[in-house]
Design a protein around this motif. Structure first.
Motif, PDB file in Angstrom:
ATOM      1  N   LEU A   1       1.015  -1.126   0.077  1.00 55.77           N
ATOM      2  CA  LEU A   1      -0.017   0.049  -0.132  1.00 55.77           C
ATOM      3  C   LEU A   1       0.471   1.399   0.162  1.00 55.77           C
ATOM      4  N   ALA A   2       2.263   1.304   0.675  1.00 57.88           N
ATOM      5  CA  ALA A   2       2.805   2.587   1.087  1.00 57.88           C
ATOM      6  C   ALA A   2       3.585   3.139  -0.719  1.00 57.88           C
ATOM      7  N   GLU A   3       4.007   1.564  -1.169  1.00 60.59           N
ATOM      8  CA  GLU A   3       4.787   1.804  -2.027  1.00 60.59           C
ATOM      9  C   GLU A   3       3.810   2.586  -3.583  1.00 60.59           C
ATOM     10  N   LYS A   4       2.616   1.801  -3.744  1.00 58.28           N
ATOM     11  CA  LYS A   4       1.661   2.635  -4.341  1.00 58.28           C
ATOM     12  C   LYS A   4       1.257   3.853  -4.375  1.00 58.28           C
ATOM     13  N   MET A   5       0.925   4.170  -2.420  1.00 57.56           N
ATOM     14  CA  MET A   5       0.180   5.172  -1.832  1.00 57.56           C
ATOM     15  C   MET A   5       1.798   7.001  -2.891  1.00 57.56           C
ATOM     16  N   SER A   6       2.530   6.207  -2.233  1.00 53.74           N
ATOM     17  CA  SER A   6       3.919   7.009  -2.661  1.00 53.74           C
ATOM     18  C   SER A   6       3.962   6.802  -4.357  1.00 53.74           C
ATOM     19  N   LYS A   7       3.846   6.122  -5.057  1.00 52.53           N
ATOM     20  CA  LYS A   7       4.334   6.329  -6.372  1.00 52.53           C
ATOM     21  C   LYS A   7       3.039   7.236  -7.217  1.00 52.53           C
ATOM     22  N   LYS A   8       1.706   7.131  -6.512  1.00 49.18           N
ATOM     23  CA  LYS A   8       0.750   8.268  -6.894  1.00 49.18           C
ATOM     24  C   LYS A   8       1.913   9.545  -6.641  1.00 49.18           C
ATOM     25  N   THR A   9       2.257  10.541  -5.507  1.00 51.66           N
ATOM     26  CA  THR A   9       2.724  11.469  -5.441  1.00 51.66           C
ATOM     27  C   THR A   9       3.403  11.308  -6.752  1.00 51.66           C
ATOM     28  N   VAL A  10       4.554  10.304  -6.971  1.00 52.56           N
ATOM     29  CA  VAL A  10       5.417  11.046  -8.075  1.00 52.56           C
ATOM     30  C   VAL A  10       4.544  11.412  -9.831  1.00 52.56           C
ATOM     31  N   GLU A  11       3.840  10.885  -9.609  1.00 51.80           N
ATOM     32  CA  GLU A  11       3.123  10.781 -10.627  1.00 51.80           C
ATOM     33  C   GLU A  11       1.900  12.262 -10.607  1.00 51.80           C
ATOM     34  N   LEU A  12       1.479  12.346  -9.388  1.00 49.60           N
ATOM     35  CA  LEU A  12       0.919  13.748  -9.755  1.00 49.60           C
ATOM     36  C   LEU A  12       1.993  14.954  -9.208  1.00 49.60           C
ATOM     37  N   GLU A  13       3.169  14.826  -8.717  1.00 48.69           N
ATOM     38  CA  GLU A  13       3.911  16.004  -8.777  1.00 48.69           C
ATOM     39  C   GLU A  13       5.531  15.971  -8.977  1.00 48.69           C
ATOM     40  N   PRO A  14       6.514  15.081 -10.335  1.00 44.48           N
ATOM     41  CA  PRO A  14       7.002  14.342 -10.967  1.00 44.48           C
ATOM     42  C   PRO A  14       8.921  15.377 -10.400  1.00 44.48           C
ATOM     43  N   ASN A  15       8.453  16.606  -9.990  1.00 41.38           N
ATOM     44  CA  ASN A  15       9.735  17.292  -9.536  1.00 41.38           C
ATOM     45  C   ASN A  15       9.715  17.498  -8.438  1.00 41.38           C
ATOM     46  N   ASN A  16       8.945  16.660  -7.499  1.00 38.42           N
ATOM     47  CA  ASN A  16       9.172  17.788  -5.709  1.00 38.42           C
ATOM     48  C   ASN A  16      10.560  16.634  -5.077  1.00 38.42           C
ATOM     49  N   SER A  17      10.982  16.646  -4.735  1.00 32.04           N
ATOM     50  CA  SER A  17      12.607  16.225  -4.413  1.00 32.04           C
ATOM     51  C   SER A  17      12.334  15.171  -2.952  1.00 32.04           C
ATOM     52  N   SER A  18      11.195  15.798  -2.433  1.00 26.82           N
ATOM     53  CA  SER A  18      10.678  14.745  -1.178  1.00 26.82           C
ATOM     54  C   SER A  18       9.615  13.693  -1.361  1.00 26.82           C
ATOM     55  N   TYR A  19       9.036  13.839  -2.391  1.00 26.02           N
ATOM     56  CA  TYR A  19       8.440  13.006  -3.018  1.00 26.02           C
ATOM     57  C   TYR A  19       8.845  11.890  -3.827  1.00 26.02           C
ATOM     58  N   LEU A  20       9.703  11.970  -4.157  1.00 22.61           N
ATOM     59  CA  LEU A  20      10.848  11.576  -5.019  1.00 22.61           C
ATOM     60  C   LEU A  20      11.238  10.432  -4.132  1.00 22.61           C
ATOM     61  N   ASP A  21      12.123  11.457  -2.772  1.00 21.34           N
ATOM     62  CA  ASP A  21      12.672  10.629  -2.182  1.00 21.34           C
ATOM     63  C   ASP A  21      11.576   9.172  -1.071  1.00 21.34           C
ATOM     64  N   THR A  22      10.976   9.765  -0.783  1.00 24.23           N
ATOM     65  CA  THR A  22      10.488   9.065  -0.113  1.00 24.23           C
ATOM     66  C   THR A  22       9.753   7.454  -1.145  1.00 24.23           C
ATOM     67  N   TYR A  23       9.937   7.676  -2.057  1.00 27.02           N
ATOM     68  CA  TYR A  23       9.611   6.506  -2.488  1.00 27.02           C
ATOM     69  C   TYR A  23      10.677   5.729  -3.584  1.00 27.02           C
ATOM     70  N   GLY A  24      11.804   6.705  -3.500  1.00 28.77           N
ATOM     71  CA  GLY A  24      12.732   6.009  -3.479  1.00 28.77           C
ATOM     72  C   GLY A  24      13.832   4.681  -2.371  1.00 28.77           C
ATOM     73  N   TRP A  25      12.620   5.945  -1.063  1.00 28.45           N
ATOM     74  CA  TRP A  25      13.521   4.492   0.510  1.00 28.45           C
ATOM     75  C   TRP A  25      11.817   3.799  -0.301  1.00 28.45           C
ATOM     76  N   ILE A  26      11.161   4.155   0.193  1.00 31.16           N
ATOM     77  CA  ILE A  26       9.955   3.015   0.223  1.00 31.16           C
ATOM     78  C   ILE A  26      10.171   1.492  -0.638  1.00 31.16           C
ATOM     79  N   LEU A  27      10.814   1.836  -2.173  1.00 32.63           N
ATOM     80  CA  LEU A  27      11.253   0.908  -2.738  1.00 32.63           C
ATOM     81  C   LEU A  27      12.547   0.312  -2.415  1.00 32.63           C
ATOM     82  N   TYR A  28      13.241   0.664  -1.796  1.00 32.17           N
ATOM     83  CA  TYR A  28      15.130   0.967  -1.040  1.00 32.17           C
ATOM     84  C   TYR A  28      14.311  -0.186   0.208  1.00 32.17           C
ATOM     85  N   VAL A  29      12.977   0.149   0.860  1.00 40.03           N
ATOM     86  CA  VAL A  29      12.458  -1.178   2.221  1.00 40.03           C
ATOM     87  C   VAL A  29      12.472  -1.935   1.762  1.00 40.03           C
TER      88      VAL A  29
END
Length: 577
Positions: A479-507
């Protein structure tokens, strides 16, 4: 059903009724001689009860009694008249006209009946008929001034302006010159393009009362509006000869100079008007509202606006409106601290203005002054305990100043006041999610975030926080990965959202994809963000690039505070989690 009336009671009724008749003879009842004594008594009883109900404000009940009178004697105009009056008072003009007409039919010469009949005709847009009745009333009672006004008004609605003028002339001849009549005639003459006659009417008022400066002002405004600029200037100067500080004259002169293109003199006259106590603050506020839009992109107009604002405040030190207007300009121009002081002065003078309190809180939010925000929101809640927005801002300020339990209390209280506003409800749930997460009540935190997303599935703030906190707990990672991916799709240049999504992929041990997104985060403006730089180092370490992992851990240390393990990672040259 038969009823008996005690003799004593009947005597009292007759006495009271007789007294009421004397106060308005023309409108009273005269029971017909061909009625039986019983019918006369019942008619009188019903009429008295109708009058009594009317005096008590029981209109419907009064109408019932007067209708019973009509049932007894339909030829008597008094109950018809009374019903017409009552229905007129209820704005039932159509039915009022029916009864008024019946009253007049019963007694064509009765002045009161004809008066309500004329009014009902007018209200039913039967203007010509109404005018005829008023003409008859004037013939009957030429000393009744209101009939002239009503007749003239009917002619105006009929577009018979000449007839209206004639009526006003008769009124003036009989009762003398009056401001109301002359002003009305002036307006009609202007409508008829008879400027000279309109001018004469105001001059007549000036001649009648030469010390009344308002008349000079009316004349000057008329000149200015109709293009007689030279005459207007003379009239304005005439006012200032008598009263050099006359605020309205200076205000009008400002318009005059603006019309002829002399901006400097226009501003000078406006300043004089703003210094004057003659000009009320609401008029000055209207001027400032005009400046608000034109001064936004003009430095010259902005300078003028602030000069007038200074005069507005200095000459209205006890008016909350003046400080509020000053605050609006300062806030627009991003002078947040100064704007806040102006708004605080406004609420000090008038605590009842909720929007001003709210504006102070918005400024506190923009300044990240959560200590002030906490105090102001608490003060505002005392005054406006049913305003949910105040509880939201109080909750946010307490959350930001680590008063988490107080934040939860305020957020729950405010949420109970929200109805039919999904966006506001979502903000409450979002902040409740943050607050519960802080005290590690993850169950309530997840429920709050779920509620927020139910109301707004694209709430990017909730999607980001919720997914990040789940990744830290290593729960519901899909669920976390799905939600985080949505933030990146909505704002693809936001460093905070990109980091969150990358971190969840890391986890989720997807290190290759994680590296791509955290690298994007760094390139999107996070070159000096210690947390993101440390995350990137962790990913590189997992990808067996220890050398670059150490490089980014050191960058993170130089950038600021990283995780509690950062220095140990560097010292031992290995990932510690």
């Amino acid at each position: 059903m038969k009823f008996k009336i005690p003799y004593l009671f009947f005597a009292v009724v007759i006495a009271l009724f007789s007294f009421s008749c004397k106060t308005k003879k023309e409108a009273t009842t005269t029971a017909k001689s061909n009625l039986s004594e019983k019918d006369k008594m019942e008619f009188t009883f019903y009429f008295y009860e109708g009058i009594k109900s009317k005096s008590l404000g029981n209109i419907d009940e009064a109408v019932v009694y007067f209708k019973k009178c009509i049932d007894k004697d339909a030829t008597d105009g008094a109950p018809q008249y009374e019903i017409a009056q009552l229905l007129y008072s209820k704005r039932d003009f159509q039915n009022a006209l029916i009864y008024a007409k019946q009253a007049v039919t019963a007694d064509e010469k009765n002045q009161w009946y004809n008066q309500i009949y004329a009014e009902c005709l007018f209200r039913n847009n039967k203007l010509a008929e109404s005018a005829k009745v008023y003409e008859k009333l004037i013939e009957q009672d030429p000393a009744h001034i209101n009939y002239y006004y009503s007749l003239a008004n009917a002619y105006i609605y009929l577009d018979k302006f000449d007839e209206s003028i004639k009526t006003y002339d008769k009124l003036e001849k009989r009762f003398g010159v009056s401001e109301e009549v002359s002003i009305q005639k002036q307006r009609i003459y202007l409508k008829l393009n008879k400027f000279d006659k309109a001018e004469d009417e105001i001059q007549k008022l000036i001649t009648d009362n030469p010390k009344e400066l308002r008349y000079y002002n009316i004349l000057a405004d008329m000149y200015l509006t109709n293009g007689y600029k030279d005459k207007a200037l003379l009239a304005f100067n005439k006012i200032l000869e008598v009263d050099s500080l006359n605020g309205f004259a200076h205000l009008s002169l400002s318009d005059y100079y603006k019309e002829i293109g002399d901006a400097q003199k226009s501003l000078s006259e406006m300043k004089m008007a703003f210094k004057s106590s003659d000009v009320d603050i609401d008029t000055k506020m209207k001027v400032m509202l005009g400046y608000y839009s034109v001064s936004e992109n003009s430095e010259e107009k902005k300078k003028e606006a602030y000069e007038l604002l200074d005069l507005l405040v200095s000459n209205n030190l006890n008016e909350a409106k003046a400080y509020s207007m000053e605050g609006d300009f300062l806030y627009r121009d991003k002078k947040l601290k100064e704007a806040k002081q102006s708004y605080l002065k406004a609420v000090e003078l008038d605590k009842s203005k909720f929007p001003i309190w709210y504006q102070v809180l918005i400024i506190d939010s923009e300044l990240s002054d959560y200590t002030s925000m906490k105090k102001v929101s608490a003060d505002a809640i005392e005054l406006f305990p049913n305003q949910p927005g105040l509880y939201l801002l109080s909750g946010i300020s307490n959350l930001q100043t680590n008063n988490t339990q107080k934040a939860i209390e305020d957020l729950k209280t405010g949420l109970a006041f929200v109805y039919d506003n999904k966006e506001l409800q979502g903000q409450f749930y979002s902040n409740l999610g943050d607050a519960y997460n802080r005290i590690k009540d993850f169950k309530l935190s997840d429920e709050a975030y779920d509620n927020a997303l139910r109301l707004n599935p694209n709430d990017i703030y909730v999607l980001n926080n919720y997914s990040y906190y789940l990744s830290l707990r290593k729960e519901k990672l899909e669920l976390a990965e799905k939600m985080s991916k949505k933030t990146v799709e909505l704002e693809p240049n936001n460093s905070s959202y990109l980091d969150t999504y990358g971190w969840i992929l890391y986890v989720n041990q997807n290190y290759t994809e994680a590296k791509i997104y955290i690298e994007k985060a760094i390139n999107a403006g996070a070159e000096k963000n210690a947390v993101i730089l440390e995350h990137y180092g962790d990913v590189l370490y997992k990808l067996n690039d220890t050398e670059n992992a150490l490089l980014y851990w050191n960058k993170a240390l130089q950038a600021g505070k990283g995780s509690e393990f950062l220095e140990t990672k560097i010292k031992e040259k290995k990932l510690i989690e």
